[in-house]
Structure formats: C-alpha cells, structure tokens
Design an enzyme around this catalytic site. Structure first.
Site, short mmCIF file in Angstrom:
data_model
loop_
_atom_site.label_atom_id
_atom_site.label_comp_id
_atom_site.label_asym_id
_atom_site.label_seq_id
_atom_site.Cartn_x
_atom_site.Cartn_y
_atom_site.Cartn_z
N GLY A 134 0.82 -1.20 0.00
CA GLY A 134 0.00 0.00 0.00
C GLY A 134 0.85 1.25 0.00
O GLY A 134 2.06 1.22 0.30
N CYS A 135 0.24 2.39 -0.33
CA CYS A 135 1.01 3.63 -0.48
C CYS A 135 1.50 4.17 0.87
O CYS A 135 2.70 4.43 1.04
CB CYS A 135 0.18 4.67 -1.22
SG CYS A 135 -1.47 4.96 -0.55
N PHE A 136 0.60 4.34 1.84
CA PHE A 136 1.04 4.75 3.17
C PHE A 136 2.04 3.74 3.72
O PHE A 136 3.05 4.10 4.34
CB PHE A 136 -0.15 4.84 4.13
CG PHE A 136 -0.86 6.16 4.14
CD1 PHE A 136 -0.17 7.36 4.23
CD2 PHE A 136 -2.25 6.20 4.08
CE1 PHE A 136 -0.85 8.57 4.25
CE2 PHE A 136 -2.93 7.41 4.11
CZ PHE A 136 -2.23 8.60 4.20
N ALA A 137 1.76 2.45 3.51
CA ALA A 137 2.63 1.40 4.04
C ALA A 137 4.03 1.52 3.48
O ALA A 137 5.02 1.31 4.20
CB ALA A 137 2.04 0.03 3.72
N THR A 138 4.15 1.87 2.20
CA THR A 138 5.47 2.01 1.59
C THR A 138 6.25 3.14 2.25
O THR A 138 7.41 2.96 2.66
CB THR A 138 5.33 2.25 0.08
OG1 THR A 138 4.72 1.11 -0.53
CG2 THR A 138 6.69 2.50 -0.57
#
Length: 325
Positions: A134-138
């Site tokens: 995921g984007c936030f996760a990255t």
C-alpha cells in the site's frame, strides 16, 4: 518483450501503469481490461494519453500474457481470479490488499510474496505472484525498516502522514469533491488504518517481538498526488550513527535517498523515488518520508517488481524526473 495485461484499466493506478509501460523498453501492452469502457479509447478515461497511444479498452482477457497487473478495488482481486484463469506461466502483480498479509498470501495454490523490494528483493526475484504494498505502508516502512533491522525500535512510533486525493481512487466521493477538499484538511481512520497490518508484519520480520505501538494518523491533503509522512520516536543513538545505519540499509536500493536536510513532496512526485530525512532533538528522532502515492506507492513499485520478476535491472523504465515547480 514482456506481454502485459491490466485489469481494472479505468482507475488512477492503471493510468499510471500505462504511462510508465508505454515507454518501457522491455514491455508491451497486450490489453487493458475495463467492462465500463470496453471498445472506447484509453484516452476516454486517461486524458493525459491523448495523442500518445492508439489502443482501446476491452472486456476480453488474454490468459496467456506474461504478466497481469490487478488494479481493482480492495477485496476484488480474489473474486476476479476465482472467475478468470490465467496460464501457469503468467505472473500476477496485485495492487490491492487481498494478499498482503501472511495469513492471506496463499490462494488457489498460488503463494503471493509481499512486494516491497527494499525488504524482500531476493524473494521477489524468484516469485511468480506479488502483493504490491500500500502507499502509506510504503512510505512508513521505508522510514522504519533500518531501525527495525538494527533492533532500535524500542518505544511507540508516532506517525502523521498526509496523502493526495488520488489515494482515494477515481470514483468521486464527498471527501474527494473539489469544493470540499480544496483549502481543507481532515484526518480519517486514526489509529486503525488498514495499512497498519502490513507495516507491523514487516517490522516483525526484521525485529521480532517489537512490543510497542505504531500510532498512525492519516490525513487528507488538498493536493492530487504525493505522501508527506513524519514519524518520531525515542532513540538514544547519535544522529550520525542512525544516518550511517540508514545509508547502509539502502546502499543497494536505487530508489531510496537518505539526507539530513529538509525535504518536500515535489522532490518525488511523478517518480518512483522515496526520500528520507533524519533529524534529532535530544533523544527524539524525527523521520520524514516522501513518496508519490501513485508511483512508488503503487504503479511504479509494481513495475519495479515486474522488472525483478523478469530478471531486468529494477530501474528499467523508471528513470522519471520530478517537476519541482
């Protein structure tokens, strides 16, 4: 040439994939699947492609492509794969959240590898099925993994991260409506965002038994694309030692840059880069991490994973320059 199929072709991540892949020297687009736009040119949904590509959406799937990207809504990839079979040689990269957690990684005899190259590069290179992060996760994982690797996460981590409106997807909603989002800001899913599961999983992979909390407040920004994340926690080591650990961790990672200067989001938007800034005040370490949510946070990272799956240099087709003004 790698023959590519895209499922869910009308959304932002699909549009970003097309933008990257149409100039990729080792890949060719075989089909872009969209039931709502079948038969219409790609530029109907992706206006930035007008004049660049003569190709129509289709509602037919070629099961024999070399790789297929699933750009469907969260929870829809599994249902699509249940209804559509691909050949045994077709590699699958899912940009949704269906297979990111270890408990969900096995499906129909397929074992999905979590596709954060800076963490799992060796496993990705020998995989056939990838769960794209995921984007936030990255952004958050890249800010924390060097500390976890060194066993330095020994306190709660406070995280405040703001994303652009494209992070909410192409379908309009109250909180993506221009008159609501413009000159406005709000948070959502505080302390319970769905990306926390994959972030905690990766931290445990490097620092097993991490007992503390990630206190994550996600924000909606009044801009279209990008993520600006700030994190702070308590660490006794000197800033110089911490910087050295980050630089060593990312020494062989071409898309991550570590600095001690102030950074801004425009330095990474429209690129596959992540820039991490480190600062320290007393025993508090401040980490700033910036990425483009659609590129490094989604489609660019998916192409990076494709490159690794097919034995290419992971930077192939991803030499993208930001626009700083």
């Amino acid at each position: 040439m790698i023959k590519v199929g895209i499922i869910g072709g009308s959304g932002y991540t699909a549009g970003e994939l097309i933008r990257i892949l149409m100039f990729h020297p080792n890949a060719t687009l075989d089909f872009v699947y969209s039931t709502t736009n079948a038969g219409k040119p790609l530029s109907i949904a992706h206006h930035d492609l007008m004049g660049d590509i003569e190709m129509n959406f289709t509602d037919q799937v070629n099961p024999n492509v070399n790789v297929v990207f699933l750009c469907l809504g969260h929870g829809k990839s599994k249902a699509f794969l249940e209804q559509n079979q691909f050949s045994n040689h077709t590699k699958i990269i899912d940009l949704g959240n269906d297979f990111r957690l270890t408990k969900d990684a096995e499906f129909d005899g397929k074992q999905f590898v979590y596709g954060l190259p800076e963490l799992n590069k060796t496993a990705i290179q020998s995989a056939n099925y990838i769960a794209n992060p995921g984007c936030f996760a990255t952004a958050i994982q890249l800010a924390l993994l060097p500390l976890a690797k060194s066993g330095l996460l020994n306190d709660d981590v406070h995280i405040n991260a703001t994303t652009g409106s494209t992070g909410a997807g192409v379908s309009p909603s109250e909180t993506t409506h221009f008159s609501w989002r413009n000159n406005n800001m709000s948070h959502y899913k505080a302390f319970e965002h769905q990306h926390l599961g994959e972030i905690n999983q990766s931290i445990q992979q490097l620092q097993a038994g991490y007992p503390n909390e990630l206190l994550f407040v996600p924000n909606r920004g009044d801009f279209a694309r990008g993520i600006f994340a700030t994190l702070y926690t308590t660490i006794e080591e000197s800033l110089e030692d911490i910087v050295a650990k980050f630089e060593a961790f990312y020494a062989e990672q071409p898309f991550v840059t570590v600095t001690t200067t102030n950074i801004n989001m425009k330095q990474v938007v429209q690129t596959n880069k992540c820039i991490i800034s480190l600062m320290k005040k007393g025993n508090r370490l401040l980490i700033t991490s910036v990425i483009d949510n659609l590129t490094k946070g989604a489609s660019g990272q998916a192409v990076q994973n494709m490159n690794l799956l097919f034995g290419l240099e992971e930077t192939t087709g991803l030499h993208l320059k930001p626009c700083g003004f």
